[in-house]
Design an enzyme around this catalytic site. Structure first.
Site, PDB file in Angstrom:
ATOM      1  N   ARG A 164       0.830  -1.216   0.000  1.00  0.00           N
ATOM      2  CA  ARG A 164       0.000   0.000   0.000  1.00  0.00           C
ATOM      3  C   ARG A 164       0.861   1.260   0.000  1.00  0.00           C
ATOM      4  O   ARG A 164       0.428   2.321  -0.451  1.00  0.00           O
ATOM      5  CB  ARG A 164      -0.995  -0.033   1.166  1.00  0.00           C
ATOM      6  CG  ARG A 164      -2.075  -1.098   0.954  1.00  0.00           C
ATOM      7  CD  ARG A 164      -2.973  -1.252   2.137  1.00  0.00           C
ATOM      8  NE  ARG A 164      -2.312  -1.721   3.327  1.00  0.00           N
ATOM      9  CZ  ARG A 164      -2.017  -2.999   3.602  1.00  0.00           C
ATOM     10  NH1 ARG A 164      -2.350  -3.946   2.759  1.00  0.00           N
ATOM     11  NH2 ARG A 164      -1.381  -3.333   4.703  1.00  0.00           N
TER      12      ARG A 164
ATOM     13  N   GLU B  82       6.073 -10.168  15.376  1.00  0.00           N
ATOM     14  CA  GLU B  82       5.607 -10.779  16.623  1.00  0.00           C
ATOM     15  C   GLU B  82       6.013 -12.256  16.677  1.00  0.00           C
ATOM     16  O   GLU B  82       6.508 -12.750  17.679  1.00  0.00           O
ATOM     17  CB  GLU B  82       4.097 -10.629  16.716  1.00  0.00           C
ATOM     18  CG  GLU B  82       3.587 -10.846  18.123  1.00  0.00           C
ATOM     19  CD  GLU B  82       2.072 -10.693  18.197  1.00  0.00           C
ATOM     20  OE1 GLU B  82       1.536 -10.951  19.269  1.00  0.00           O
ATOM     21  OE2 GLU B  82       1.449 -10.337  17.178  1.00  0.00           O
TER      22      GLU B  82
HETATM   23  P1  AMP Z   1       4.808  -2.391  11.753  1.00  0.00           P
HETATM   24  O1  AMP Z   1       6.070  -2.889  11.133  1.00  0.00           O
HETATM   25  O2  AMP Z   1       4.405  -3.168  12.961  1.00  0.00           O
HETATM   26  O3  AMP Z   1       4.836  -0.899  12.000  1.00  0.00           O
HETATM   27  O4  AMP Z   1       3.633  -2.675  10.715  1.00  0.00           O
HETATM   28  C1  AMP Z   1       3.416  -1.823   9.642  1.00  0.00           C
HETATM   29  C2  AMP Z   1       3.228  -2.569   8.345  1.00  0.00           C
HETATM   30  O5  AMP Z   1       2.323  -3.658   8.502  1.00  0.00           O
HETATM   31  C3  AMP Z   1       2.625  -1.666   7.308  1.00  0.00           C
HETATM   32  O6  AMP Z   1       3.225  -1.959   6.047  1.00  0.00           O
HETATM   33  C4  AMP Z   1       1.150  -1.977   7.322  1.00  0.00           C
HETATM   34  O7  AMP Z   1       0.613  -1.961   6.019  1.00  0.00           O
HETATM   35  C5  AMP Z   1       1.052  -3.350   7.949  1.00  0.00           C
HETATM   36  N1  AMP Z   1       0.094  -3.410   9.085  1.00  0.00           N
HETATM   37  C6  AMP Z   1       0.407  -3.657  10.381  1.00  0.00           C
HETATM   38  N2  AMP Z   1      -0.688  -3.678  11.161  1.00  0.00           N
HETATM   39  C7  AMP Z   1      -1.730  -3.414  10.338  1.00  0.00           C
HETATM   40  C8  AMP Z   1      -3.154  -3.278  10.543  1.00  0.00           C
HETATM   41  N3  AMP Z   1      -3.701  -3.415  11.773  1.00  0.00           N
HETATM   42  N4  AMP Z   1      -3.924  -2.994   9.482  1.00  0.00           N
HETATM   43  C9  AMP Z   1      -3.368  -2.836   8.253  1.00  0.00           C
HETATM   44  N5  AMP Z   1      -2.053  -2.963   7.985  1.00  0.00           N
HETATM   45  C10 AMP Z   1      -1.236  -3.252   9.007  1.00  0.00           C
END
Ligand code: AMP
Length: 186
Positions: A67, A104
């Site tokens: 995205r 995780e």
């Molecule tokens: P993080 O690395 O934990 O910050 O996760 C961010 C990445 O995971 C981004 O590329 C988001 O598109 C995806 N992502 C993580 N959690 C969600 C969520 N609850 N809804 C949609 N996309 C998520």
């Protein structure tokens, strides 16, 4: 923010759909497809993402698959910048560099082409959502390794309670829509 800007943010917020238990039980997925499909909302979101970086001399937007490609490509066009791809492992065809980061459960890897950024180019990193910050931090590590100068990070959504901004190394970041993981206002 002006009243009009607040109205726009509320309109954008109303077009984010919570999808419980996707892609795994317990995750509330923030689905942005309704926003992307609404021409006024999409234009407004891209404008608001680009706005803080208009005078920053951005050479390249680095968008995170997938995205971040949609939003980042449009932001790059708005800023008159080029676009660099941050892809998941194994999808880039030419010589690439890789960066692993923790999820995780387990590990993930993001990659960039080794010639995607020239040393000293000013780079804005764009993704749809900041959660724990692991993905954005890994993208930043790739840009750093290629000698890019990170101007900042722009996200549509921040799941504020997860504290992901702490992973961004104190660099500037903007998030249009702070949210709780249940979709409420942070
Ligand atoms: P993080 O690395 O934990 O910050 O996760 C961010 C990445 O995971 C981004 O590329 C988001 O598109 C995806 N992502 C993580 N959690 C969600 C969520 N609850 N809804 C949609 N996309 C998520």
């Amino acid at each position: 923010m002006t009243i009009q800007e607040l109205d726009v943010m509320e309109r954008l917020r109303s077009l984010i759909r919570d999808v419980p238990d996707f892609p795994r039980p317990g995750i509330v997925f923030k689905d942005i497809t309704l926003l992307l499909g609404d021409r006024a909302a999409f234009t407004a979101a891209v404008s608001a993402l680009a706005q803080p970086y208009r005078d920053e001399g951005v050479d390249l937007v680095a968008g995170i698959e997938s995205r971040g490609f949609i939003l980042g490509g449009a932001v790059a066009d708005r800023l008159g910048a080029g676009f660099a791809l941050v892809r998941k492992e194994g999808r880039l065809p030419s010589t690439r560099i890789s960066q692993a980061y923790s999820l995780e459960y387990g590990e993930a890897v993001v990659e960039m082409h080794a010639d995607a950024i020239k040393p000293g180019e000013r780079v804005l990193i764009v993704d749809d959502l900041l959660a724990t910050g692991g993905t954005a931090a890994a993208a930043a590590a790739l840009v750093d390794r290629l000698g890019g100068d990170i101007v900042g990070f722009a996200f549509l959504i921040e799941l504020s309670a997860l504290g992901g901004s702490a992973a961004l190394g104190g660099r500037p970041y903007t998030a249009l829509l702070p949210m709780k993981t249940d979709g409420g206002i942070a």
